[in-house]
Write an enzyme that holds these catalytic residues in place. Structure first.
Site, short mmCIF file in Angstrom:
data_model
loop_
_atom_site.label_atom_id
_atom_site.label_comp_id
_atom_site.label_asym_id
_atom_site.label_seq_id
_atom_site.Cartn_x
_atom_site.Cartn_y
_atom_site.Cartn_z
CG HIS A 198 -1.72 0.92 1.39
ND1 HIS A 198 -2.89 1.59 0.41
CD2 HIS A 198 -1.58 2.19 2.30
CE1 HIS A 198 -3.36 2.96 0.86
NE2 HIS A 198 -3.25 3.40 1.72
NE ARG A 210 6.27 10.06 -1.56
CZ ARG A 210 5.38 9.58 -1.06
NH1 ARG A 210 4.42 10.02 -0.45
NH2 ARG A 210 5.95 8.42 -0.30
#
Lengths: 440, 440
Positions: A158, A167
């Site tokens: 996760h 990101r």
């Protein structure tokens, strides 16, 4: 993590051996279907009420609830350390204040009373009538008064998925993630029991990065597939709980849906973490399965590399294999399973979470809830949130009724289920269900 | 923010005019020193005990505590909506469940009984003996059971300073900061009352960016100068509280020291916010000053630019001018004041914080605590944390004993004080003090 039986504490071994209620050979005189979540080896605790009667403590077996208040009043729970008020209570907290050993004795005693080889209750039809409730007639309530709620972020897949989405894949995990069981404080007032519908939340969000924020309903409403654990009373402020001691402070586990409004969360959470994107509601399961009942399903966790600091080291198998699934049920039609995961995929286990939480002297109280964070497995189909399943809305999931989902629609019901299983026993958690109503 | 008396709701005006206990002309038959925090116009509520007696509700005046349980038992609080159990309680919550109007009536009644022009209690020396306690003989307790604790981040100068220290001065405020009263959930179990010493926390930190994290005591222990407010029971889950309604859900305010271990916090807080860097302890003041008593000290807040979204707009003066100071007292020597600030420096006011907190339907309960975040004024000398005062450890503060501080040393006592004052009245909060003991 290495398996090192020889270094398990003698106390822990002795404790585990004492759990006679776990014996897979036990059978109950109450009929229990083969695929039931609640065989005699489980005996989870919850709070129920019937009609206008006050809420009280019950134990699930098959399709029945054992009324502990009635059981106590009939004298079946003598020679234990409990009193009537512990069972005639709208939350489990008074009972849990008696601690681990007392709760183990209680579960063993209930197991005896329900054992087909024991005539004490089985042979008393009047008593049975006042003690056994049909679960389908009962209303279930939030099982504990939660003083403080902490949510961890302990599934590597996760954390990796979220890192990729927000990101980049080469730098997905934060530098601290493999050193710290990262967690944050959540809101306890808005934790409600399975079955209570909630309204879609509204709030501030910033859908267009070039434009000012706007106010409106969340359009990116998401579930998070989690497990929670409920604590016994901890130590005083300033003291710590080691990974070795942690089992003695954990009562049991439940299913947990940590609802998330991704658009609200995305705009608010830097730098102090999630707030209104989470605290509009979380749903917890009505039944708390004891950690004792889960002992047969302990498994080794992943090798932790880099090596953790000594206060986070642990001995033995402290992870638990629990099959988990999430389904979405659009209104008036059948459900579609959208995720299959497993609690064994956690990187950090409960013992490490509790040791970390208290290493600075933070105190925990009886009835505190600590949740795992979203539990995602390594493969597609095993992701525990729509954020991951739809890969931030870039792909849709087909429902059996022909519609598609990227996030949760109004009138959808989200259903989570979980059970541990080996070749002898199935220990289940029931369901956590919640329907989303339109914004209020 | 513009001052717009005409648009104040008629109800609010009427309510405020009804606060007869605020009349600056009132004098008590109990002697109160001119610079006392607790004149008859204040009457803050707290929980006290004497020796082995059980803790109960008291009201401060001068150097005395009025025992409300005794006052009730003597019949002086008849014709109000309270019962004995509301005052014979170890927390204020049962009393506060009666709500804003009932608490206003209670404070007005106590004001009458303490008024020099009223003979009811003044003329009954036996009653006085059982009702009036010397504060110096009493033990003070945590005044409320805190279900949930929220910490905001609402001082612009503090957010700017932190942004300068950890990012850059040209980009110090986060993009969301002027749109959202940023806040996060804190830990309620470790909030303790003024006077209780705490141990320096230990934990994981990363002092050298090039090296792995290490375990050890916090070397960057810091206070945060904050004010908290305590709520009445809110609305059900799913409902919102507007800025206009917020005053009716706020009972009162207290001093609050939100201890922070900067080295632990710095390593852990990305991406989910502060956790072990904060939750080892927070200290709250023993006396809750009612929002009513602070009405005469309302002031206009700063112009909010960019304009806030409609749900955050408010009418009238909703900020409060409260002088604040922080002193450090090394062991066995005199204190040095290291900060003078003022609650009026807040960018976001309590009404906006509460409206934001509930806009998504999050429910609040009686006794919840919401803190301001560090309150820093615009000038040097007005910063509310050592992080800012020492500019991240780049300069030292001289103590009167000749030693210097960049952060807090073992055996230091940190003392916070606060009072609102105009030409007629001084409404004070007493002190929040806490001594730091070495790591345990």
């Amino acid at each position: 993590m290495m398996k090192n039986i020889s270094s398990l504490s003698i106390l822990n071994l002795k404790n585990t051996m004492n759990i006679k209620a776990n014996n897979p050979a036990l059978k109950s005189w109450i009929e229990v279907a083969e695929n039931s979540d609640f065989p005699i080896q489980n005996l989870p605790f919850g709070i129920f009420s019937l009609g206008e009667e006050t809420a009280r403590v019950g134990v699930a077996i098959g399709t029945k609830i054992v009324d502990l208040k009635a059981l106590f009043e009939l004298g079946y729970l003598n020679d234990l350390s409990f009193e009537l008020a512990d069972f005639d209570a709208a939350v489990l907290n008074p009972m849990l204040l008696q601690g681990k050993e007392a709760m183990r004795d209680l579960r063993n005693r209930i197991s005896d009373l329900l054992n087909v080889e024991n005539q004490e209750l089985q042979g008393n039809s009047d008593a049975i009538e006042s003690v056994l409730i049909d679960a389908e007639n009962a209303d279930m309530h939030l099982p504990v008064y939660i003083g403080d709620y902490t949510d961890f972020y302990s599934s590597e897949q996760h954390a990796y998925n979220v890192g990729c989405l927000f990101r980049d894949p080469d730098n997905a995990l934060m530098p601290n993630w493999k050193h710290i069981p990262v967690g944050y404080h959540g809101r306890s007032s808005s934790i409600i029991v399975s079955g209570e519908p909630i309204h879609r939340p509204k709030g501030q969000k910033k859908p267009n990065p070039e434009e000012p924020p706007v106010f409106g309903q969340s359009n990116l409403l998401d579930f998070e597939l989690e497990m929670g654990f409920v604590t016994f009373q901890g130590k005083p402020l300033g003291d710590t709980i080691s990974t070795e001691e942690a089992d003695d402070f954990i009562f049991g586990m439940c299913l947990f849906n940590d609802w998330s409004a991704r658009d609200i969360q995305g705009w608010e959470y830097v730098p102090l973490g999630p707030f209104l994107g989470k605290n509009f509601a979380s749903h917890m399961g009505a039944w708390i399965v004891t950690l004792d009942a889960l002992e047969p399903f302990r498994v080794a966790g992943p090798v932790q590399n880099p090596k953790v600091l000594p206060y986070l080291e642990y001995k033995g198998d402290k992870h638990v294999a629990i099959n988990l699934e999430v389904a979405i049920q659009p209104e008036n039609t059948e459900e579609t399973v959208v995720a299959n995961s497993n609690y064994k995929y956690m990187y950090w286990n409960m013992n490490q979470q509790l040791a970390h939480h208290t290493i600075n002297g933070c105190n925990i109280n009886c009835g505190d809830l600590m949740a795992s964070g979203t539990i995602s497995g390594p493969k597609e189909g095993q992701f525990g949130s729509m954020l991951e399943i739809s890969w931030k809305g870039s792909k849709s999931v087909a429902m059996k009724d022909g519609t598609e989902r990227k996030f949760i629609n109004d009138h959808d019901t989200v259903i989570m289920r979980g059970y541990a299983q080996n070749d002898k026993t199935r220990i289940g958690f029931g369901e956590v269900t919640a329907k989303i109503l339109p914004v209020k």
